[in-house]
Write a protein that holds these residues in place. Structure first.
Motif, PDB file in Angstrom:
ATOM      1  N   ALA A 242     -33.612 -40.660 -29.646  1.00 42.21           N
ATOM      2  CA  ALA A 242     -33.425 -40.797 -27.969  1.00 42.21           C
ATOM      3  C   ALA A 242     -34.051 -40.212 -27.796  1.00 42.21           C
ATOM      4  O   ALA A 242     -34.649 -39.273 -26.825  1.00 42.21           O
ATOM      5  N   THR A 243     -33.499 -38.624 -27.477  1.00 43.80           N
ATOM      6  CA  THR A 243     -33.119 -37.619 -26.906  1.00 43.80           C
ATOM      7  C   THR A 243     -34.313 -36.930 -27.274  1.00 43.80           C
ATOM      8  O   THR A 243     -35.430 -36.415 -26.409  1.00 43.80           O
ATOM      9  N   LEU A 244     -35.087 -36.139 -28.405  1.00 43.82           N
ATOM     10  CA  LEU A 244     -35.884 -35.824 -28.950  1.00 43.82           C
ATOM     11  C   LEU A 244     -36.665 -36.758 -28.231  1.00 43.82           C
ATOM     12  O   LEU A 244     -37.937 -35.402 -28.367  1.00 43.82           O
ATOM     13  N   THR A 245     -36.950 -37.247 -28.872  1.00 44.45           N
ATOM     14  CA  THR A 245     -38.684 -38.306 -28.243  1.00 44.45           C
ATOM     15  C   THR A 245     -38.458 -38.215 -27.024  1.00 44.45           C
ATOM     16  O   THR A 245     -39.632 -38.230 -26.357  1.00 44.45           O
ATOM     17  N   THR A 246     -37.686 -38.267 -25.629  1.00 44.45           N
ATOM     18  CA  THR A 246     -38.049 -38.498 -24.762  1.00 44.45           C
ATOM     19  C   THR A 246     -38.281 -37.454 -23.441  1.00 44.45           C
ATOM     20  O   THR A 246     -39.473 -37.069 -23.070  1.00 44.45           O
ATOM     21  N   PHE A 247     -37.100 -35.709 -24.529  1.00 48.51           N
ATOM     22  CA  PHE A 247     -37.394 -34.866 -24.264  1.00 48.51           C
ATOM     23  C   PHE A 247     -38.814 -34.045 -24.005  1.00 48.51           C
ATOM     24  O   PHE A 247     -38.980 -33.273 -24.262  1.00 48.51           O
ATOM     25  N   SER A 248     -39.167 -34.203 -25.162  1.00 46.30           N
ATOM     26  CA  SER A 248     -40.419 -34.288 -25.654  1.00 46.30           C
ATOM     27  C   SER A 248     -41.790 -34.260 -24.654  1.00 46.30           C
ATOM     28  O   SER A 248     -42.890 -33.789 -24.708  1.00 46.30           O
ATOM     29  N   PHE A 249     -41.556 -35.354 -23.847  1.00 49.48           N
ATOM     30  CA  PHE A 249     -42.241 -35.089 -21.984  1.00 49.48           C
ATOM     31  C   PHE A 249     -41.905 -34.125 -21.244  1.00 49.48           C
ATOM     32  O   PHE A 249     -43.598 -33.944 -20.509  1.00 49.48           O
ATOM     33  N   LEU A 250     -40.937 -32.712 -21.657  1.00 51.42           N
ATOM     34  CA  LEU A 250     -40.894 -32.856 -20.046  1.00 51.42           C
ATOM     35  C   LEU A 250     -41.732 -31.081 -19.998  1.00 51.42           C
ATOM     36  O   LEU A 250     -42.518 -31.344 -18.621  1.00 51.42           O
ATOM     37  N   PRO A 251     -42.117 -31.407 -21.452  1.00 49.00           N
ATOM     38  CA  PRO A 251     -42.824 -29.993 -20.746  1.00 49.00           C
ATOM     39  C   PRO A 251     -44.343 -29.811 -20.658  1.00 49.00           C
ATOM     40  O   PRO A 251     -45.051 -29.795 -19.518  1.00 49.00           O
ATOM     41  N   GLN A 252     -44.865 -31.724 -20.672  1.00 46.25           N
ATOM     42  CA  GLN A 252     -45.877 -31.955 -19.743  1.00 46.25           C
ATOM     43  C   GLN A 252     -45.865 -31.547 -18.266  1.00 46.25           C
ATOM     44  O   GLN A 252     -47.036 -31.758 -17.282  1.00 46.25           O
ATOM     45  N   LEU A 253     -44.818 -32.452 -18.243  1.00 45.99           N
ATOM     46  CA  LEU A 253     -43.712 -32.726 -16.466  1.00 45.99           C
ATOM     47  C   LEU A 253     -44.439 -31.600 -15.894  1.00 45.99           C
ATOM     48  O   LEU A 253     -44.547 -30.992 -14.640  1.00 45.99           O
ATOM     49  N   ILE A 254     -43.702 -30.726 -17.237  1.00 46.48           N
ATOM     50  CA  ILE A 254     -42.851 -29.370 -15.762  1.00 46.48           C
ATOM     51  C   ILE A 254     -44.703 -28.324 -15.797  1.00 46.48           C
ATOM     52  O   ILE A 254     -45.002 -27.848 -14.752  1.00 46.48           O
ATOM     53  N   LYS A 255     -45.622 -28.307 -17.382  1.00 49.22           N
ATOM     54  CA  LYS A 255     -47.094 -27.963 -16.963  1.00 49.22           C
ATOM     55  C   LYS A 255     -47.602 -28.954 -15.728  1.00 49.22           C
ATOM     56  O   LYS A 255     -48.523 -27.800 -14.507  1.00 49.22           O
ATOM     57  N   THR A 256     -47.703 -30.039 -15.373  1.00 48.50           N
ATOM     58  CA  THR A 256     -48.173 -30.984 -14.217  1.00 48.50           C
ATOM     59  C   THR A 256     -48.080 -30.271 -13.205  1.00 48.50           C
ATOM     60  O   THR A 256     -48.852 -29.896 -12.471  1.00 48.50           O
ATOM     61  N   TRP A 257     -46.710 -30.451 -13.547  1.00 47.29           N
ATOM     62  CA  TRP A 257     -45.998 -29.496 -11.932  1.00 47.29           C
ATOM     63  C   TRP A 257     -46.241 -28.205 -11.399  1.00 47.29           C
ATOM     64  O   TRP A 257     -46.634 -27.983 -10.137  1.00 47.29           O
ATOM     65  N   ARG A 258     -46.212 -27.423 -12.200  1.00 48.02           N
ATOM     66  CA  ARG A 258     -46.054 -26.214 -12.042  1.00 48.02           C
ATOM     67  C   ARG A 258     -48.086 -25.057 -12.568  1.00 48.02           C
ATOM     68  O   ARG A 258     -48.649 -25.224 -11.017  1.00 48.02           O
TER      69      ARG A 258
END
Length: 86
Positions: free
Chosen positions: A12-28
């Protein structure tokens, strides 16, 4: 905590946090032009259904993973809408 629950939490941790880079890139970059609306919406619906399933089973790894993943995807969808003219 038993081995299967631990395994589920790690997955769950690995699959969930795999979306974090996309979120950060979109934000930046303030751009989500390469992210599909259809993918975000259909994935969010699927994750929501997994969340309901997790509650039905009282399965903590499923509930945590899909609750956080749904939140991340809703934020990405919101950013895509917010930055669509950029």
């Amino acid at each position: 905590m038993d081995f299967i629950t631990t395994l589920g939490l790690i997955a769950a941790t690995l699959t969930t946090f795999s979306f974090l880079p996309q979120l950060i890139k979109t934000w930046r970059t303030k751009s989500a032009k390469d992210v599909s609306y259809v993918m975000l919406i259909s994935f969010s619906i699927g994750v929501f259904l997994w969340l309901i399933y997790g509650f039905y089973l009282s399965a903590l790894p499923i509930i945590l993973a899909n609750g956080i993943t749904l939140l991340f995807n809703i934020i990405i969808l919101w950013l895509k809408i917010k930055y669509r003219s950029t």
